[in-house]
Motif scaffolding. Sequence first.
Motif, PDB file in Angstrom:
ATOM      1  N   ALA A  21     -14.565 -24.794  34.789  1.00 62.22           N
ATOM      2  CA  ALA A  21     -13.745 -25.977  34.525  1.00 62.22           C
ATOM      3  C   ALA A  21     -12.249 -25.694  34.644  1.00 62.22           C
ATOM      4  O   ALA A  21     -11.463 -26.605  34.906  1.00 62.22           O
ATOM      5  CB  ALA A  21     -14.056 -26.526  33.135  1.00 62.22           C
ATOM      6  N   THR A  22     -11.869 -24.432  34.476  1.00 61.52           N
ATOM      7  CA  THR A  22     -10.451 -24.077  34.550  1.00 61.52           C
ATOM      8  C   THR A  22     -10.100 -23.416  35.882  1.00 61.52           C
ATOM      9  O   THR A  22      -9.064 -22.773  36.001  1.00 61.52           O
ATOM     10  CB  THR A  22     -10.043 -23.165  33.373  1.00 61.52           C
ATOM     11  N   GLY A  23     -10.983 -23.582  36.864  1.00 62.98           N
ATOM     12  CA  GLY A  23     -10.666 -23.132  38.217  1.00 62.98           C
ATOM     13  C   GLY A  23     -10.837 -21.648  38.468  1.00 62.98           C
ATOM     14  O   GLY A  23     -10.162 -21.089  39.327  1.00 62.98           O
ATOM     15  N   ARG A  24     -11.740 -21.008  37.762  1.00 66.48           N
ATOM     16  CA  ARG A  24     -12.004 -19.580  37.963  1.00 66.48           C
ATOM     17  C   ARG A  24     -13.472 -19.377  38.358  1.00 66.48           C
ATOM     18  O   ARG A  24     -14.283 -18.881  37.584  1.00 66.48           O
ATOM     19  CB  ARG A  24     -11.662 -18.815  36.702  1.00 66.48           C
ATOM     20  N   PRO A  25     -13.819 -19.783  39.575  1.00 68.69           N
ATOM     21  CA  PRO A  25     -15.224 -19.756  39.982  1.00 68.69           C
ATOM     22  C   PRO A  25     -15.826 -18.356  40.081  1.00 68.69           C
ATOM     23  O   PRO A  25     -17.017 -18.185  39.838  1.00 68.69           O
ATOM     24  CB  PRO A  25     -15.210 -20.448  41.346  1.00 68.69           C
ATOM     25  N   THR A  26     -15.037 -17.370  40.433  1.00 68.88           N
ATOM     26  CA  THR A  26     -15.578 -16.015  40.541  1.00 68.88           C
ATOM     27  C   THR A  26     -15.994 -15.490  39.177  1.00 68.88           C
ATOM     28  O   THR A  26     -17.098 -14.963  39.011  1.00 68.88           O
ATOM     29  CB  THR A  26     -14.544 -15.075  41.188  1.00 68.88           C
ATOM     30  N   LEU A  27     -15.138 -15.645  38.197  1.00 66.59           N
ATOM     31  CA  LEU A  27     -15.475 -15.227  36.843  1.00 66.59           C
ATOM     32  C   LEU A  27     -16.631 -16.057  36.301  1.00 66.59           C
ATOM     33  O   LEU A  27     -17.528 -15.527  35.628  1.00 66.59           O
ATOM     34  CB  LEU A  27     -14.255 -15.336  35.932  1.00 66.59           C
ATOM     35  N   LEU A  31     -20.197 -14.478  34.875  1.00 67.67           N
ATOM     36  CA  LEU A  31     -20.697 -14.800  33.535  1.00 67.67           C
ATOM     37  C   LEU A  31     -22.050 -15.493  33.604  1.00 67.67           C
ATOM     38  O   LEU A  31     -22.939 -15.227  32.785  1.00 67.67           O
ATOM     39  CB  LEU A  31     -19.677 -15.665  32.792  1.00 67.67           C
ATOM     40  N   ALA A  32     -22.221 -16.367  34.581  1.00 64.74           N
ATOM     41  CA  ALA A  32     -23.508 -17.048  34.749  1.00 64.74           C
ATOM     42  C   ALA A  32     -24.606 -16.067  35.111  1.00 64.74           C
ATOM     43  O   ALA A  32     -25.746 -16.192  34.636  1.00 64.74           O
ATOM     44  CB  ALA A  32     -23.386 -18.131  35.810  1.00 64.74           C
ATOM     45  N   GLU A  33     -24.296 -15.088  35.956  1.00 62.95           N
ATOM     46  CA  GLU A  33     -25.292 -14.073  36.299  1.00 62.95           C
ATOM     47  C   GLU A  33     -25.723 -13.300  35.065  1.00 62.95           C
ATOM     48  O   GLU A  33     -26.913 -13.011  34.878  1.00 62.95           O
ATOM     49  CB  GLU A  33     -24.736 -13.124  37.355  1.00 62.95           C
ATOM     50  N   GLU A  34     -24.774 -12.971  34.207  1.00 54.87           N
ATOM     51  CA  GLU A  34     -25.118 -12.269  32.965  1.00 54.87           C
ATOM     52  C   GLU A  34     -25.969 -13.155  32.066  1.00 54.87           C
ATOM     53  O   GLU A  34     -26.938 -12.695  31.464  1.00 54.87           O
ATOM     54  CB  GLU A  34     -23.854 -11.814  32.249  1.00 54.87           C
ATOM     55  N   ALA A  35     -25.620 -14.425  31.979  1.00 55.31           N
ATOM     56  CA  ALA A  35     -26.422 -15.357  31.175  1.00 55.31           C
ATOM     57  C   ALA A  35     -27.848 -15.429  31.709  1.00 55.31           C
ATOM     58  O   ALA A  35     -28.816 -15.392  30.935  1.00 55.31           O
ATOM     59  CB  ALA A  35     -25.788 -16.743  31.181  1.00 55.31           C
ATOM     60  N   ARG A  49     -28.474 -19.897  37.612  1.00 60.20           N
ATOM     61  CA  ARG A  49     -27.892 -19.403  38.865  1.00 60.20           C
ATOM     62  C   ARG A  49     -27.611 -20.556  39.833  1.00 60.20           C
ATOM     63  O   ARG A  49     -26.614 -20.523  40.542  1.00 60.20           O
ATOM     64  CB  ARG A  49     -28.818 -18.374  39.494  1.00 60.20           C
ATOM     65  N   ALA A  50     -28.447 -21.571  39.835  1.00 58.03           N
ATOM     66  CA  ALA A  50     -28.238 -22.719  40.724  1.00 58.03           C
ATOM     67  C   ALA A  50     -27.025 -23.545  40.309  1.00 58.03           C
ATOM     68  O   ALA A  50     -26.371 -24.157  41.151  1.00 58.03           O
ATOM     69  CB  ALA A  50     -29.488 -23.595  40.750  1.00 58.03           C
ATOM     70  N   GLU A  51     -26.725 -23.539  39.026  1.00 61.78           N
ATOM     71  CA  GLU A  51     -25.563 -24.289  38.542  1.00 61.78           C
ATOM     72  C   GLU A  51     -24.255 -23.663  39.028  1.00 61.78           C
ATOM     73  O   GLU A  51     -23.237 -24.337  39.143  1.00 61.78           O
ATOM     74  CB  GLU A  51     -25.577 -24.324  37.011  1.00 61.78           C
ATOM     75  N   PHE A  52     -24.298 -22.374  39.321  1.00 55.04           N
ATOM     76  CA  PHE A  52     -23.128 -21.635  39.793  1.00 55.04           C
ATOM     77  C   PHE A  52     -23.493 -20.975  41.118  1.00 55.04           C
ATOM     78  O   PHE A  52     -23.783 -19.776  41.175  1.00 55.04           O
ATOM     79  CB  PHE A  52     -22.714 -20.581  38.762  1.00 55.04           C
ATOM     80  N   PRO A  53     -23.522 -21.748  42.203  1.00 52.70           N
ATOM     81  CA  PRO A  53     -24.015 -21.234  43.484  1.00 52.70           C
ATOM     82  C   PRO A  53     -23.121 -20.137  44.062  1.00 52.70           C
ATOM     83  O   PRO A  53     -21.954 -20.009  43.718  1.00 52.70           O
ATOM     84  CB  PRO A  53     -24.025 -22.468  44.380  1.00 52.70           C
TER      85      PRO A  53
END
Length: 61
Positions: A21-27, A31-35, A49-53
């Motif tokens: 939401a704050t424009g940091r897609p790489t981070l 974080l999503a991969e860890e989740a 993982r699909a939510e963060f392609p």
Amino acid sequence: MALFTFNRAADYLDAAREMAATGRPTLARLLAEEAADRTPDPDTAARIRAEFPGHSLRQED
């Protein structure tokens, strides 16, 4: 920015959503991969993982 504690998969997912939401897609993706890794249900992990392609950004040894 909120202060996060990382004890559960949901903590990583919350942080990933905030980073996105704050424009940091790489981070957000990292974080999503860890989740997803901390989620015991494979279907739920796949949805995270699909939510963060994108491709994995981790550097594995």
